[in-house]
Scaffold this active site. Structure first.
Site, mmCIF file in Angstrom:
data_model
loop_
_atom_site.group_PDB
_atom_site.id
_atom_site.type_symbol
_atom_site.label_atom_id
_atom_site.label_comp_id
_atom_site.label_asym_id
_atom_site.label_seq_id
_atom_site.Cartn_x
_atom_site.Cartn_y
_atom_site.Cartn_z
ATOM 1 N N GLY A 21 0.781 -1.234 0.000
ATOM 2 C CA GLY A 21 0.000 0.000 0.000
ATOM 3 C C GLY A 21 0.815 1.287 0.000
ATOM 4 O O GLY A 21 1.839 1.395 -0.683
ATOM 5 N N VAL A 65 3.951 -2.595 15.633
ATOM 6 C CA VAL A 65 3.903 -1.232 16.190
ATOM 7 C C VAL A 65 3.116 -1.152 17.490
ATOM 8 O O VAL A 65 3.244 -0.173 18.228
ATOM 9 C CB VAL A 65 3.355 -0.199 15.176
ATOM 10 C CG1 VAL A 65 4.232 -0.106 13.944
ATOM 11 C CG2 VAL A 65 1.898 -0.475 14.814
ATOM 12 N N TYR A 156 -12.280 4.939 13.214
ATOM 13 C CA TYR A 156 -11.147 5.232 12.347
ATOM 14 C C TYR A 156 -10.909 6.742 12.291
ATOM 15 O O TYR A 156 -9.767 7.207 12.430
ATOM 16 C CB TYR A 156 -11.388 4.669 10.943
ATOM 17 C CG TYR A 156 -10.307 5.044 9.962
ATOM 18 C CD1 TYR A 156 -9.071 4.402 9.992
ATOM 19 C CD2 TYR A 156 -10.509 6.049 9.022
ATOM 20 C CE1 TYR A 156 -8.064 4.749 9.102
ATOM 21 C CE2 TYR A 156 -9.507 6.404 8.129
ATOM 22 C CZ TYR A 156 -8.288 5.756 8.179
ATOM 23 O OH TYR A 156 -7.285 6.110 7.300
ATOM 24 N N PRO A 186 -3.838 11.492 3.180
ATOM 25 C CA PRO A 186 -4.358 10.984 1.900
ATOM 26 C C PRO A 186 -5.880 10.911 1.903
ATOM 27 O O PRO A 186 -6.517 10.768 2.943
ATOM 28 C CB PRO A 186 -3.774 9.569 1.814
ATOM 29 C CG PRO A 186 -2.694 9.517 2.814
ATOM 30 C CD PRO A 186 -3.034 10.520 3.870
ATOM 31 N N VAL A 188 -9.072 8.776 0.537
ATOM 32 C CA VAL A 188 -9.340 7.390 0.134
ATOM 33 C C VAL A 188 -9.762 7.323 -1.313
ATOM 34 O O VAL A 188 -10.451 8.080 -1.838
ATOM 35 C CB VAL A 188 -10.427 6.748 1.030
ATOM 36 C CG1 VAL A 188 -10.693 5.329 0.631
ATOM 37 C CG2 VAL A 188 -10.026 6.831 2.459
#
Length: 188
Positions: A21, A65, A156, A186, A188
């Protein structure tokens, strides 16, 4: 006024979630600029394949992470193999979508662990060295959802709002240190 063009040649860049991605595309663009790139990803096999395909000074390292120790080991391995981290790109993130009232607590917790806590760990671990050296750059990948609320993505959106807020606050704390914080949002 035009911004000063900076060379990335020889700079050490660590990217989280870079096996696919946006992370992979970022790694590919940085390799083209002759940066030394460390791809950190939970999927070690895919990270190794990506690093191999990108070639040059690209390495793949396992990274979770959500685990501070894993992040610390990742950054230590980057420094050992490539040199001190000049740029950290906090890219790792997930985007499960659906109605808020139908979302289970485990999904919400996982989003915050990856999208927010992972970013916090990375910044807390990478920034002290950058501040000591008087140079460095952290690039936090947010989303257009970091500035608006969208149906089907409430949690989200909340995580990406957190990324924007944390980034803006830390940027203000680091004024005059030589360390920069950027946010990329960014669409989507």
């Amino acid at each position: 006024m035009a911004k000063e063009v900076r060379s990335l040649a020889g700079k050490v860049v660590a990217i989280t979630g870079a096996a696919r991605g946006i992370g992979r595309a970022t790694a590919q663009a940085l390799v083209a600029e002759r940066a030394k790139v460390a791809i950190g990803d939970l999927d070690q096999e895919l990270a190794e394949r990506t690093a191999s395909e990108l070639g040059s000074d690209t390495i793949a390292l396992e990274l979770d992470v959500t685990n501070r120790e894993s992040f610390a080991q990742f950054l230590a391995q980057v420094e050992e193999r490539l040199g001190p981290v000049d740029v950290l790109v906090n890219n790792a993130g997930i985007m499960p979508l659906g109605r808020f009232i139908d979302e289970d607590d485990a999904t919400a917790r996982r989003m915050f662990d990856i999208n927010v806590h992972g970013l916090i760990y990375g910044m807390k671990l990478a920034l002290p060295g950058m501040v000591r050296r008087g140079t460095g750059h952290v690039v936090n990948i947010s989303s257009a959802a970091g500035k608006g609320g969208f149906p089907g993505g409430a949690t989200y959106c909340g995580t990406k709002h957190a990324v924007v807020g944390i980034s803006e606050a830390v940027r203000a704390e680091l004024v005059d240190t030589g360390v920069e914080i950027s946010v990329v949002m960014p669409v989507v």
